[in-house]
Design a protein around this motif. Structure first.
Motif, PDB file in Angstrom:
ATOM      1  N   ALA A   1       0.831  -1.203   0.000  1.00  0.00           N
ATOM      2  CA  ALA A   1       0.000   0.000   0.000  1.00  0.00           C
ATOM      3  C   ALA A   1       0.868   1.257   0.000  1.00  0.00           C
ATOM      4  O   ALA A   1       0.541   2.250  -0.667  1.00  0.00           O
ATOM      5  CB  ALA A   1      -0.940  -0.004   1.199  1.00  0.00           C
ATOM      6  N   THR A   2       1.977   1.218   0.726  1.00  0.00           N
ATOM      7  CA  THR A   2       2.891   2.360   0.747  1.00  0.00           C
ATOM      8  C   THR A   2       3.556   2.545  -0.607  1.00  0.00           C
ATOM      9  O   THR A   2       3.676   3.670  -1.110  1.00  0.00           O
ATOM     10  CB  THR A   2       3.971   2.176   1.834  1.00  0.00           C
ATOM     11  N   LEU A   3       3.973   1.445  -1.220  1.00  0.00           N
ATOM     12  CA  LEU A   3       4.588   1.535  -2.553  1.00  0.00           C
ATOM     13  C   LEU A   3       3.587   2.057  -3.570  1.00  0.00           C
ATOM     14  O   LEU A   3       3.930   2.895  -4.422  1.00  0.00           O
ATOM     15  CB  LEU A   3       5.111   0.161  -2.980  1.00  0.00           C
ATOM     16  N   ASP A   4       2.353   1.593  -3.489  1.00  0.00           N
ATOM     17  CA  ASP A   4       1.319   2.065  -4.413  1.00  0.00           C
ATOM     18  C   ASP A   4       1.063   3.559  -4.228  1.00  0.00           C
ATOM     19  O   ASP A   4       0.818   4.288  -5.198  1.00  0.00           O
ATOM     20  CB  ASP A   4       0.020   1.286  -4.198  1.00  0.00           C
ATOM     21  N   LYS A   5       1.111   4.015  -2.982  1.00  0.00           N
ATOM     22  CA  LYS A   5       0.896   5.432  -2.690  1.00  0.00           C
ATOM     23  C   LYS A   5       1.992   6.285  -3.314  1.00  0.00           C
ATOM     24  O   LYS A   5       1.724   7.342  -3.893  1.00  0.00           O
ATOM     25  CB  LYS A   5       0.845   5.643  -1.173  1.00  0.00           C
ATOM     26  N   ILE A   6       3.231   5.824  -3.200  1.00  0.00           N
ATOM     27  CA  ILE A   6       4.350   6.550  -3.805  1.00  0.00           C
ATOM     28  C   ILE A   6       4.226   6.563  -5.328  1.00  0.00           C
ATOM     29  O   ILE A   6       4.434   7.589  -5.980  1.00  0.00           O
ATOM     30  CB  ILE A   6       5.690   5.921  -3.373  1.00  0.00           C
ATOM     31  N   ALA A   7       3.884   5.411  -5.888  1.00  0.00           N
ATOM     32  CA  ALA A   7       3.763   5.295  -7.346  1.00  0.00           C
ATOM     33  C   ALA A   7       2.667   6.205  -7.901  1.00  0.00           C
ATOM     34  O   ALA A   7       2.748   6.642  -9.058  1.00  0.00           O
ATOM     35  CB  ALA A   7       3.484   3.846  -7.729  1.00  0.00           C
ATOM     36  N   ALA A   8       1.651   6.503  -7.092  1.00  0.00           N
ATOM     37  CA  ALA A   8       0.506   7.302  -7.553  1.00  0.00           C
ATOM     38  C   ALA A   8       0.744   8.811  -7.436  1.00  0.00           C
ATOM     39  O   ALA A   8      -0.090   9.606  -7.882  1.00  0.00           O
ATOM     40  CB  ALA A   8      -0.735   6.912  -6.758  1.00  0.00           C
ATOM     41  N   LEU A   9       1.872   9.208  -6.858  1.00  0.00           N
ATOM     42  CA  LEU A   9       2.153  10.635  -6.676  1.00  0.00           C
ATOM     43  C   LEU A   9       2.428  11.325  -8.005  1.00  0.00           C
ATOM     44  O   LEU A   9       2.741  10.687  -9.019  1.00  0.00           O
ATOM     45  CB  LEU A   9       3.372  10.809  -5.768  1.00  0.00           C
ATOM     46  N   VAL A  10       2.337  12.657  -7.997  1.00  0.00           N
ATOM     47  CA  VAL A  10       2.809  13.456  -9.126  1.00  0.00           C
ATOM     48  C   VAL A  10       4.292  13.190  -9.309  1.00  0.00           C
ATOM     49  O   VAL A  10       5.028  12.986  -8.325  1.00  0.00           O
ATOM     50  CB  VAL A  10       2.565  14.956  -8.853  1.00  0.00           C
ATOM     51  N   HIS A  11       4.757  13.166 -10.548  1.00  0.00           N
ATOM     52  CA  HIS A  11       6.176  12.916 -10.823  1.00  0.00           C
ATOM     53  C   HIS A  11       6.794  14.076 -11.603  1.00  0.00           C
ATOM     54  O   HIS A  11       6.203  14.578 -12.566  1.00  0.00           O
ATOM     55  CB  HIS A  11       6.348  11.634 -11.644  1.00  0.00           C
ATOM     56  N   CYS A  12       7.975  14.479 -11.188  1.00  0.00           N
ATOM     57  CA  CYS A  12       8.795  15.407 -11.956  1.00  0.00           C
ATOM     58  C   CYS A  12       9.885  14.563 -12.619  1.00  0.00           C
ATOM     59  O   CYS A  12      10.785  14.072 -11.932  1.00  0.00           O
ATOM     60  CB  CYS A  12       9.421  16.455 -11.032  1.00  0.00           C
ATOM     61  N   GLU A  13       9.760  14.396 -13.920  1.00  0.00           N
ATOM     62  CA  GLU A  13      10.538  13.376 -14.614  1.00  0.00           C
ATOM     63  C   GLU A  13      10.197  12.039 -13.956  1.00  0.00           C
ATOM     64  O   GLU A  13       9.036  11.653 -13.941  1.00  0.00           O
ATOM     65  CB  GLU A  13      12.043  13.692 -14.543  1.00  0.00           C
TER      66      GLU A  13
END
Length: 240
Positions: free
Chosen positions: A152-164
């Motif tokens: 769940a934590t990894l999924d949360k990080i993956a779903a964030l806005v990304h700069c590059e």
């Protein structure tokens, strides 16, 4: 008194050398990792040496690629990205497969034995697809797998806005030029949660059955897993 002191010292040595479950406290949640101490001993010892030195504390997650990997262990951030001090590279141990939920070591392209501090979590089965992490560049060493609700934590990080390829919080893609340390996913601390080297006995990691049957491809997106970052990070302007 001497006996108590000796027992304390022996306990400390045992704790440092046989740890198997590590808890990673990030700004986005907790990740618990069960290490394969007995199966990938050199890699685990290398990883735990950084944990024991608190080298990963206050570092950042510097790379996240959708349906691929989340990577950390290499940088802190103040006015910009700064590499952490690394130790001699560790010998490759490609025993287990790069399937979803595993943690593996990052390394330089064309050098199977170049892993130092950086690691990544596999977000899907990356064993034999594109890229083929079980065979590419000598195979990427899987040395543990996540536990409990860590996905769940990894999924949360993956779903964030990304700069590059850098996951960020509190800003939009249009604001990437103003990135600062408060916008990055931080690793607040990483520590040994359980020092029993046998906690992995009931796990069923997937064996890497491809490494001895296929040629070691050094091409593809993961062959330059560390080198690519040199191209990505400088393009991110830093907040003044």
């Amino acid at each position: 008194m001497k006996k108590l002191l000796l027992a304390s010292l022996l306990s400390a040595v045992s704790f440092a050398s046989s740890a198997t479950i590590v808890e990673i406290k990030t700004s986005q949640g907790i990740i618990k990792v069960n290490l394969f101490d007995q199966q990938t001993p050199k890699t685990v010892a290398n990883f735990l040496s950084y944990v024991g030195d608190a080298a990963y504390n206050q570092t950042v997650i510097h790379r996240s690629v959708k349906d691929f990997i989340i990577q950390g262990g290499g940088f802190t951030y103040s006015d910009g990205f700064d590499r952490i001090t690394t130790k001699p590279a560790v010998i490759n141990e490609p025993i287990y497969s790069n399937v979803k939920g595993t943690i593996a070591m990052a390394k330089l392209g064309g050098n199977p034995n170049s892993a130092t501090s950086q690691w990544f979590f596999n977000l899907k089965d990356n064993s034999a697809g594109n890229p083929k992490l079980d065979t590419q560049n000598g195979g990427f060493t899987v040395f543990g797998q996540i536990m409990d609700d860590s996905q769940a934590t990894l999924d949360k990080i993956a779903a964030l806005v990304h700069c590059e390829e850098v996951p960020v919080v509190g800003i939009t893609k249009d604001q990437c030029a103003t990135i600062s340390n408060v916008n990055l996913v931080s690793i607040d601390n990483m520590y040994v949660l359980d020092d029993d080297p046998n906690t992995a006995h009931d796990l069923l990691p997937v064996e890497n059955t491809l490494i001895g049957k296929m040629s070691n491809d050094s091409s593809g997106s993961m062959a330059w897993l560390l080198g690519a970052l040199l191209l990505v990070l400088p393009r991110l302007k830093r907040a003044k």
